[in-house]
Design a protein around this motif. Structure first.
Motif, short mmCIF file in Angstrom:
data_model
loop_
_atom_site.label_atom_id
_atom_site.label_comp_id
_atom_site.label_asym_id
_atom_site.label_seq_id
_atom_site.Cartn_x
_atom_site.Cartn_y
_atom_site.Cartn_z
N PRO A 88 0.80 -1.24 0.00
CA PRO A 88 0.00 0.00 0.00
C PRO A 88 0.83 1.28 0.00
N ASN A 89 1.99 1.27 0.64
CA ASN A 89 2.76 2.50 0.77
C ASN A 89 3.70 2.76 -0.40
N GLU A 90 3.88 1.77 -1.29
CA GLU A 90 4.94 1.90 -2.28
C GLU A 90 4.72 3.07 -3.23
N GLN A 91 3.60 3.13 -3.88
CA GLN A 91 3.40 4.16 -4.90
C GLN A 91 3.29 5.57 -4.31
N PRO A 92 2.60 5.79 -3.16
CA PRO A 92 2.63 7.13 -2.56
C PRO A 92 4.05 7.57 -2.19
N LEU A 93 4.84 6.65 -1.65
CA LEU A 93 6.21 7.00 -1.29
C LEU A 93 7.03 7.32 -2.54
N ALA A 140 5.94 8.62 -5.28
CA ALA A 140 5.53 9.96 -5.74
C ALA A 140 6.24 11.04 -4.93
N VAL A 141 6.36 10.83 -3.61
CA VAL A 141 7.04 11.82 -2.75
C VAL A 141 8.53 11.87 -3.11
N VAL A 142 9.14 10.71 -3.34
CA VAL A 142 10.56 10.67 -3.70
C VAL A 142 10.79 11.42 -5.01
N VAL A 143 9.93 11.20 -6.00
CA VAL A 143 10.06 11.91 -7.28
C VAL A 143 9.93 13.41 -7.08
N MET A 144 8.98 13.84 -6.26
CA MET A 144 8.77 15.26 -6.03
C MET A 144 10.02 15.90 -5.42
N PHE A 145 10.56 15.29 -4.36
CA PHE A 145 11.76 15.83 -3.74
C PHE A 145 12.96 15.77 -4.69
N ALA A 202 9.05 -0.72 1.43
CA ALA A 202 7.76 -0.98 0.79
C ALA A 202 7.94 -1.85 -0.45
N ARG A 203 8.99 -1.62 -1.19
CA ARG A 203 9.26 -2.43 -2.37
C ARG A 203 9.60 -3.87 -1.99
N GLU A 204 10.28 -4.06 -0.88
CA GLU A 204 10.60 -5.42 -0.44
C GLU A 204 9.32 -6.20 -0.11
#
Length: 404
Positions: free
Chosen positions: A18-23, A25-30, A176-178
């Protein structure tokens, strides 16, 4: 046999953590924000270029080692493992990657990597040996690494690199990817017991891994449910194996039930550290400000007392009077010896002993000791004069007599 990627089979239609794609998106933004700052800075761009070349060369050397010293899986080189890798890849709907076996000196691991446009998985021989006859545990490991490739975890690495280096954020995405790839591993193993056994082998090795109690291992999650251990997990790229096993089998999630205690304490530690840093920095800045103001006031006071503008006529008269006092003192103390003092410091030391109740005269124009110089058999005393600078045309000088 020829293999070609097709539609993803029902077996590998895996729902991501559940957390992978939101995280992500945040990584890409930063990352975009940081890259913008680097690009507008010429120096930052130069550093990044050097680092990029360094990491590319290092990865190139690593891949060269794998391709040259590892054993590549082919139809005539470990065909049983080759078929597993290819069949899983086709079922996942992607082209089969290069696959290699390499000796690791006892390390139990496997990895997925990418060089330019080529995908690769590397299986450590010690891990394959540890799985023994348990093909399900082995397939769990292989499917897990293929899951990284299927989900595109190795794409956009250059773009997301700055965000991945941010503490807590990059490691959270990695964990999250793991979890996502463990779901691919479960599908590859075919049953939950073999999938969990693949993880216990990573935890305890080939002999003891096969004997690990899943229930007891799942309860072990409570050992890391503390403030500092939660912080350690937040900074790690992989979740604890006890949590990964429990995540594969929902009934195990009820054993050693995890409360929010560890997370709350970890947040409390972070807040306390932040407060200490901010408070300490603020206090230090305040102390430095007070000290600076005190120093400025002291310097101002000294300067005001020392070089406060004086009436040139009165000051000149005072200089002449001081010259008489100083010359009289010098001739009284050193005239009989036939040798005049060598410095004003020597005069001051004698003055303090002979006349402790009187201050040694100072130059009213600059607030410091009068200048003094011994030249041959006579001496000179001088004042800096109205401009307050010694060695200029308005200096007032006095030449003492030769010693008797």
């Amino acid at each position: 046999m020829t293999y070609a990627a097709g539609a993803q089979s029902q077996r590998y239609q895996i729902e991501r953590s559940p957390n992978e794609q939101p995280l992500f998106a945040v990584v890409v933004m930063f990352s975009l924000f940081i890259w913008f700052g680097i690009i507008v800075s010429i120096i930052g761009l130069i550093y990044v270029a050097f680092l990029g070349v360094f990491f590319f060369v290092a990865h190139m050397v690593f891949v060269g080692h794998i391709r040259g010293s590892g054993v590549k899986l082919t139809p005539d080189q470990f065909p049983e493992l080759y078929d597993v890798v290819v069949n899983m890849s086709v079922e996942m709907g992607m082209d089969p990657p290069e696959a290699y076996i390499i000796q690791s000196g006892g390390a139990l691991n496997a990895l997925a990597t990418r060089f330019l446009s080529s995908n690769m998985i590397v299986l450590y021989s010690d891990l394959l040996e540890a799985c023994g006859d348990n093909s399900g545990a082995r397939d769990m490991i292989i499917a897990h690494e293929l899951g990284h490739l299927r989900c595109g975890h190795l794409r956009w690495r250059l773009l997301t690199l700055p965000g991945l280096m941010i503490p807590f954020l990059g490691s959270a995405l990695s964990r999250a990817r793991e979890y996502t790839c463990d779901r691919f591993g479960l599908a590859g193993a075919g049953n939950v017991n073999d999938a969990m056994r693949g993880l216990t082998i990573l935890a305890a090795g080939p002999v003891y891994g096969a004997r690990v109690s899943m229930e007891a291992f799942a309860r072990q999650r409570e050992d890391v449910n503390t403030g500092f251990m939660t912080l350690a997990e937040w900074l790690s790229t992989h979740p604890p194996l006890s949590k990964r096993i429990a995540a594969l089998h929902p009934p195990l999630m009820q054993l050693g039930h995890e409360s929010a205690r560890g997370s709350l304490r970890a947040l409390g530690i972070l807040v306390a550290v932040f407060v200490l840093i901010v408070g300490g920095t603020t206090a230090l800045v305040g102390v430095m400000g007070v000290m600076s103001n005190f120093t400025e006031q002291l310097a101002s006071s000294v300067t005001t007392d020392a070089i406060q503008p004086v009436d040139p006529t009165e000051a000149t008269q005072r200089v002449q009077a001081d010259f008489k006092r100083l010359s009289a003192f010098i001739e009284e103390q050193w005239g009989i010896t036939g040798l005049w003092p060598e410095s004003m410091e020597q005069i001051r030391e004698t003055w303090v002993v002979v006349q402790p109740d009187e201050e040694l005269p100072i130059d009213p124009f600059d607030g410091f000791d009068y200048g003094y110089m011994l030249e041959g058999t006579t001496y000179w005393i001088w004042s800096s004069g109205p401009d307050g600078d010694s060695g200029t045309d308005d200096d007032i000088a006095y030449e003492g007599p030769a010693p008797r």
